[in-house]
Motif scaffolding. Sequence first.
Motif, PDB file in Angstrom:
ATOM      1  N   ALA A   1       0.825  -1.216   0.000  1.00 34.40           N
ATOM      2  CA  ALA A   1       0.000   0.000   0.000  1.00 34.40           C
ATOM      3  C   ALA A   1       0.852   1.256   0.000  1.00 34.40           C
ATOM      4  N   ARG A   2       1.855   1.315   0.863  1.00 32.35           N
ATOM      5  CA  ARG A   2       2.653   2.535   0.966  1.00 32.35           C
ATOM      6  C   ARG A   2       3.408   2.799  -0.339  1.00 32.35           C
ATOM      7  N   GLU A   3       3.985   1.763  -0.920  1.00 29.49           N
ATOM      8  CA  GLU A   3       4.731   1.928  -2.166  1.00 29.49           C
ATOM      9  C   GLU A   3       3.796   2.311  -3.320  1.00 29.49           C
ATOM     10  N   ALA A   4       2.594   1.732  -3.338  1.00 26.76           N
ATOM     11  CA  ALA A   4       1.622   2.090  -4.388  1.00 26.76           C
ATOM     12  C   ALA A   4       1.287   3.571  -4.321  1.00 26.76           C
ATOM     13  N   LEU A   5       1.062   4.078  -3.097  1.00 29.67           N
ATOM     14  CA  LEU A   5       0.757   5.504  -2.951  1.00 29.67           C
ATOM     15  C   LEU A   5       1.955   6.364  -3.332  1.00 29.67           C
ATOM     16  N   GLU A   6       3.162   5.910  -3.046  1.00 26.23           N
ATOM     17  CA  GLU A   6       4.348   6.700  -3.372  1.00 26.23           C
ATOM     18  C   GLU A   6       4.579   6.800  -4.878  1.00 26.23           C
ATOM     19  N   ILE A   7       3.982   5.905  -5.642  1.00 25.34           N
ATOM     20  CA  ILE A   7       3.994   6.040  -7.104  1.00 25.34           C
ATOM     21  C   ILE A   7       2.814   6.891  -7.568  1.00 25.34           C
ATOM     22  N   MET A   8       1.641   6.689  -6.954  1.00 25.11           N
ATOM     23  CA  MET A   8       0.450   7.416  -7.384  1.00 25.11           C
ATOM     24  C   MET A   8       0.558   8.913  -7.087  1.00 25.11           C
ATOM     25  N   ILE A   9       1.203   9.289  -6.001  1.00 22.70           N
ATOM     26  CA  ILE A   9       1.252  10.709  -5.612  1.00 22.70           C
ATOM     27  C   ILE A   9       1.919  11.560  -6.700  1.00 22.70           C
ATOM     28  N   PRO A  10       3.125  11.212  -7.209  1.00 20.20           N
ATOM     29  CA  PRO A  10       3.672  12.023  -8.308  1.00 20.20           C
ATOM     30  C   PRO A  10       2.847  11.934  -9.592  1.00 20.20           C
ATOM     31  N   VAL A  11       2.203  10.783  -9.840  1.00 22.51           N
ATOM     32  CA  VAL A  11       1.320  10.684 -11.019  1.00 22.51           C
ATOM     33  C   VAL A  11       0.173  11.686 -10.889  1.00 22.51           C
ATOM     34  N   LEU A  12      -0.442  11.745  -9.720  1.00 22.68           N
ATOM     35  CA  LEU A  12      -1.548  12.683  -9.498  1.00 22.68           C
ATOM     36  C   LEU A  12      -1.061  14.115  -9.533  1.00 22.68           C
ATOM     37  N   ALA A  13       0.173  14.366  -9.073  1.00 28.04           N
ATOM     38  CA  ALA A  13       0.714  15.721  -9.152  1.00 28.04           C
ATOM     39  C   ALA A  13       0.858  16.156 -10.606  1.00 28.04           C
ATOM     40  N   ALA A  14       1.321  15.247 -11.459  1.00 25.02           N
ATOM     41  CA  ALA A  14       1.448  15.571 -12.888  1.00 25.02           C
ATOM     42  C   ALA A  14       0.076  15.819 -13.520  1.00 25.02           C
ATOM     43  N   LEU A  15      -0.888  14.935 -13.228  1.00 27.44           N
ATOM     44  CA  LEU A  15      -2.243  15.115 -13.772  1.00 27.44           C
ATOM     45  C   LEU A  15      -2.873  16.388 -13.237  1.00 27.44           C
ATOM     46  N   GLY A  16      -2.638  16.683 -11.946  1.00 25.37           N
ATOM     47  CA  GLY A  16      -3.201  17.904 -11.368  1.00 25.37           C
ATOM     48  C   GLY A  16      -2.669  19.147 -12.046  1.00 25.37           C
ATOM     49  N   ALA A  17      -1.370  19.168 -12.367  1.00 31.36           N
ATOM     50  CA  ALA A  17      -0.806  20.318 -13.079  1.00 31.36           C
ATOM     51  C   ALA A  17      -1.450  20.476 -14.453  1.00 31.36           C
ATOM     52  N   ALA A  18      -1.680  19.349 -15.118  1.00 36.92           N
ATOM     53  CA  ALA A  18      -2.342  19.403 -16.432  1.00 36.92           C
ATOM     54  C   ALA A  18      -3.774  19.905 -16.300  1.00 36.92           C
ATOM     55  N   HIS A  19      -4.491  19.416 -15.294  1.00 38.61           N
ATOM     56  CA  HIS A  19      -5.882  19.847 -15.114  1.00 38.61           C
ATOM     57  C   HIS A  19      -5.956  21.341 -14.809  1.00 38.61           C
ATOM     58  N   GLN A  20      -5.019  21.845 -14.011  1.00 39.56           N
ATOM     59  CA  GLN A  20      -5.003  23.275 -13.708  1.00 39.56           C
ATOM     60  C   GLN A  20      -4.749  24.099 -14.970  1.00 39.56           C
ATOM     61  N   ALA A  21      -4.023  23.505 -15.931  1.00 37.86           N
ATOM     62  CA  ALA A  21      -3.738  24.196 -17.194  1.00 37.86           C
ATOM     63  C   ALA A  21      -4.830  23.968 -18.233  1.00 37.86           C
ATOM     64  N   GLY A  22      -5.905  23.276 -17.853  1.00 32.83           N
ATOM     65  CA  GLY A  22      -7.015  23.050 -18.769  1.00 32.83           C
ATOM     66  C   GLY A  22      -6.841  21.858 -19.685  1.00 32.83           C
ATOM     67  N   MET A  23      -5.889  20.967 -19.386  1.00 35.02           N
ATOM     68  CA  MET A  23      -5.653  19.792 -20.230  1.00 35.02           C
ATOM     69  C   MET A  23      -6.149  18.529 -19.536  1.00 35.02           C
ATOM     70  N   VAL A  24      -6.554  17.571 -20.325  1.00 27.17           N
ATOM     71  CA  VAL A  24      -6.985  16.265 -19.828  1.00 27.17           C
ATOM     72  C   VAL A  24      -6.141  15.210 -20.530  1.00 27.17           C
ATOM     73  N   HIS A  25      -5.625  14.228 -19.769  1.00 23.82           N
ATOM     74  CA  HIS A  25      -4.748  13.215 -20.364  1.00 23.82           C
ATOM     75  C   HIS A  25      -5.520  12.251 -21.240  1.00 23.82           C
ATOM     76  N   ARG A  26      -6.627  11.707 -20.724  1.00 24.23           N
ATOM     77  CA  ARG A  26      -7.540  10.805 -21.447  1.00 24.23           C
ATOM     78  C   ARG A  26      -7.043   9.362 -21.581  1.00 24.23           C
ATOM     79  N   ASP A  27      -5.820   9.072 -21.184  1.00 27.26           N
ATOM     80  CA  ASP A  27      -5.340   7.705 -21.347  1.00 27.26           C
ATOM     81  C   ASP A  27      -4.381   7.350 -20.210  1.00 27.26           C
ATOM     82  N   VAL A  28      -4.850   7.528 -18.964  1.00 28.79           N
ATOM     83  CA  VAL A  28      -4.033   7.224 -17.789  1.00 28.79           C
ATOM     84  C   VAL A  28      -4.003   5.713 -17.585  1.00 28.79           C
ATOM     85  N   LYS A  29      -2.818   5.124 -17.550  1.00 31.20           N
ATOM     86  CA  LYS A  29      -2.661   3.695 -17.338  1.00 31.20           C
ATOM     87  C   LYS A  29      -1.182   3.418 -17.097  1.00 31.20           C
TER      88      LYS A  29
END
Length: 654
Positions: A128-156
């Motif tokens: 669990a802890r390691e999974a979150l430590e990977i997801m947190i930077p992924v969400l940070a990247a997606l969050g920056a894109a969302h703030q800029a008005g972009m959507v990834h559309r293919d998160v995997k």
Amino acid sequence: MPCPWQTARKLTPVDTTVADPLVGRLLDGRYRVESRIARGGMAAVYLALDIRLDRTVALKVMHRSLAEDPDFVRRFIGEAKSVASLSHPNVVHVFDQGTDGDHVYLSMEYVPGRTLRDVLRERERLPAREALEIMIPVLAALGAAHQAGMVHRDVKPENVLLTDDGRVKVVDFGLARAIEAGNQTRTGVMIGTIAYMSPEQVTAGVADARSDVYAAGVMLFELLTGHQPYQGDNPMSVAYRHVHDRVPPPSSLVRSSPPLLDTLVRSATDRDPNHRPADATALLVAAVDAHRMLPRDMGPQRPPTGSAAGAPLAAHQMGAPPAHPTLIHSATEMLTAPALAPPPEAGPKVAGFRPNWFIVALAVVMIAAIAGTGWWFSEGRYSKVPDLLGMKTSVAKLEAEKQGFSVKIGQAENDDKLAEGKVLRTDPESGREVVNGASITLIPSAGPVKISVPNVVNLSEADARAKISDAGLSTGAVSRVPSDTVQRGLVLRTSPQVGTKVTKSKRVELVLSAGQLMPDVSEMQCDQAEAFLRQKGYNPTVVQQVDNAQPGTVIAQSPAARAEVTAGQAVQLTCSKGPNTGFRWPWENPDNVQPGQTLVAIPDVRFKNVADAMRELRAAGFRVRVRKIAGAGAVVAENPLGQAPAGTRITIWH
């Protein structure tokens, strides 16, 4: 070294036994392709050297089937420009975009390492802890894109890169949008992405920040369990389950998975996008909270449920803010103070005991404050701004008013992609939580910017191109036609016409003057030819010559037909005198007329409309040949005139 790249379309490691024509080539005069790293259904990725900046890059080259789709190329370039502006340490940087012949490519940061899919293949699932430590930077990247008005559309997992030094990078922003917009959907693409596709993408084909949140929740489920939530024999069965089923909690497959992450996955993968976190930043906050509250040692035993520490987090994960901890602590202290404790059932009543009514009252007030605070921040008081983008403004207004919002229509703004009259954006933006009944401003699209074609008539080609470019347009095809009035090489007209309003993408075609060309008056009667040329501004002279041609007709001219000439130029016409033997045309000698032939008067159709002239001559029994002289609209000459047997060919010039 492990394969450093996997793209959004199941890229596979290169087969070194197959020669690649791009390897060794200098692409676009800048990128020396050194080797192919991977190849997939949509693109191939190459290791290349940017010889201009002397740096190693990864080149993603789209397959030819995509490059031949002009709509895909146009949208791909637009998306690449948007992604290039996104600067974040957890996003693979896009340096450049270009085309070289039938090759459409992206130049990107080269990230040696592995994809998250590679890690899952090797380890099956993560703690669990390691999974979150990977997801947190992924969400940070997606969050920056969302703030800029972009959507990834293919998160995997295929689009998450893990570098050799432990960094996490997200790749392929905007590619899915360009592919979808270019009508390039394929069966292989659906199979590769359907496992992470949100219900609204399946049913309506629309995606926003909450769709990325859904995909991130599915990816977290897979990291924790080693399995995707839905399995099926075909993409349609998986899509059906996304729409109709609820993603199970990870702990239903892995008992050691903590309840905190069950809550996180359940919140992110809610079938109703309005019940998910509004964007990746909101999910990031919840993930960071969960990581902070996880015990360091996540053994096989699950943490106790219903604890005081867990209750506020669960509420936060579900979208409701936790009650203020100071208020909770103070209220608990007061309600359990000795002054409020009930007296023992046995024993004498303490003399002079009086309840501390002030403390009781204060406790009641604070409990009410906590309840009021919960109501104030609860979902019942707030509503999310609906997604109205792309709707007709009138329809969007009715939809928002139906949901209880007050609607204003703002000033229209130009947009190159969205048609006029549709909603370009809203203020506040869609998905934002606002007080019930709040006012929403709809900003309609005014369509693409339109520019008036500038007046470039009588300018040289170079000057016309410069003026068109200064106006914000580009020049298209250039053609040349003769002109008696405009000097050779100058612009006669444009297409579209001067003053027409066009979009930036419209090319302005130029029609240049080829100058004055000598009209072809051969076979015309000399007197008619001489009169025509004088009318056109030339200075003709006539010489006679014995010839078998019909007497009085032009048999030669100087300058020759279609030679470049100037106004007032001298022209010599050579006309036939007929043969020396006294030759006469058959119809000029009644004795030579064949039996059964009669002479018919030839209608004089000069100065008449060409169609009317042809009709009149044919009605009289003659065949008609039409010859065009540039600049003349009606019949200017006719040969022969007088009489001729029926069926004789009459030539007219116009």
